[in-house]
Design an enzyme around this catalytic site. Structure first.
Site, PDB file in Angstrom:
ATOM      1  N   GLU A  29      30.137  30.672  82.216  1.00 37.62           N
ATOM      2  CA  GLU A  29      30.688  30.104  83.453  1.00 37.62           C
ATOM      3  C   GLU A  29      29.604  29.792  84.477  1.00 37.62           C
ATOM      4  OE1 GLU A  29      33.634  33.534  82.387  1.00 37.62           O
ATOM      5  OE2 GLU A  29      31.568  33.009  81.940  1.00 37.62           O
ATOM      6  N   HIS A  44      25.768  33.946  81.705  1.00 35.51           N
ATOM      7  CA  HIS A  44      27.148  33.779  81.265  1.00 35.51           C
ATOM      8  C   HIS A  44      27.511  32.298  81.210  1.00 35.51           C
ATOM      9  CE1 HIS A  44      28.882  38.033  82.158  1.00 35.51           C
ATOM     10  NE2 HIS A  44      27.618  38.101  81.794  1.00 35.51           N
ATOM     11  N   CYS A  98      34.496  37.831  83.776  1.00 35.10           N
ATOM     12  CA  CYS A  98      34.075  39.136  84.304  1.00 35.10           C
ATOM     13  C   CYS A  98      34.080  39.068  85.841  1.00 35.10           C
ATOM     14  CB  CYS A  98      32.665  39.447  83.787  1.00 35.10           C
ATOM     15  SG  CYS A  98      31.380  38.443  84.580  1.00 35.10           S
ATOM     16  N   CYS A 126      31.617  36.315  87.230  1.00 37.79           N
ATOM     17  CA  CYS A 126      32.050  34.937  86.991  1.00 37.79           C
ATOM     18  C   CYS A 126      33.324  34.602  87.773  1.00 37.79           C
ATOM     19  CB  CYS A 126      32.231  34.694  85.498  1.00 37.79           C
ATOM     20  SG  CYS A 126      30.646  34.775  84.619  1.00 37.79           S
TER      21      CYS A 126
END
Length: 155
Positions: free
Chosen positions: A56, A54, A84, A87
Site C-alpha cells: 500500500e 508494504h 496493517c 497502511c
C-alpha cells in the site's frame, strides 16, 4: 460485488505474486483512478530492508506522483490483504475514499479485524470498504506461502 472489483483485485493478485517470487509475504495492491490503474505495489520489506516496504505504501507514493497531489480523493485501492495499522493510517491520510479488500488479517488487520482505523468516528476522513473480493484466492496464496515457509524452517 462488481465485476470491476474482481478485475482490479486480479491485478492486485498479480502484484502479490511478484512478492511471492521474491520470497516476500504475497501481498499486492493497485490504485485505480478514472477506471485506470495509476499505481501498483507489492510487499518487499525484506528486499528493501524497510518496514515501509508494504504494498500500500509503495502504491500510495506512486499514485501521488501520477495525480500530482498527496490527496488521492478520487481513487480506489484494491488490496489482497486487510491493511496493517501503518497502511490503514496512510490510506486515511491520503484521503482514499474506497478500499476493496481480498482477505482479512485477524492478527493485525485495521479495517475491522483488530480495529477499524478506516472508519473511525474521530478521524476527519472515513473510507468506504468492500470486503472479501476474491477472498479464497487471496487467502490461499498466503496460506501456501506460510506453509512453505514453515517447511523450510523445520528442515
Amino acid at each position: 460485488m462488481h465485476n470491476t472489483d474482481e478485475r482490479y483485485m486480479r491485478e492486485a493478485i498479480k502484484q502479490a505474486k511478484k512478492a511471492y517470487a521474491l520470497n516476500e509475504v504475497p501481498i499486492g495492491c493497485v490504485i485505480v483512478h478514472e477506471d485506470r490503474i495509476i499505481a501498483r505495489g507489492y510487499n518487499k520489506r525484506n528486499t528493501i530492508k524497510s518496514t515501509l516496504g508494504h504494498a500500500e505504501i509503495t502504491a500510495i507514493k506512486k499514485a501521488g506522483k501520477v495525480i500530482g497531489d498527496w490527496r488521492l480523493e478520487e481513487c480506489t485501492m484494491y488490496i489482497t490483504l486487510e491493511p496493517c495499522p501503518m497502511c490503514a493510517g496512510a490510506i486515511v491520510q491520503a484521503r482514499i475514499p474506497k478500499v476493496v479488500i481480498g482477505a482479512m488479517n485477524p492478527k493485525a488487520g485495521c479495517a475491522g479485524s483488530v480495529v477499524n482505523l478506516l472508519q473511525m468516528e474521530g478521524f476527519n476522513h472515513r473510507v468506504d470498504v468492500t470486503y472479501d473480493v476474491l477472498q479464497e484466492e487471496c487467502s490461499r496464496m498466503l496460506q501456501e506461502f506460510f506453509r512453505e515457509l514453515r517447511k523450510v524452517k523445520s528442515v
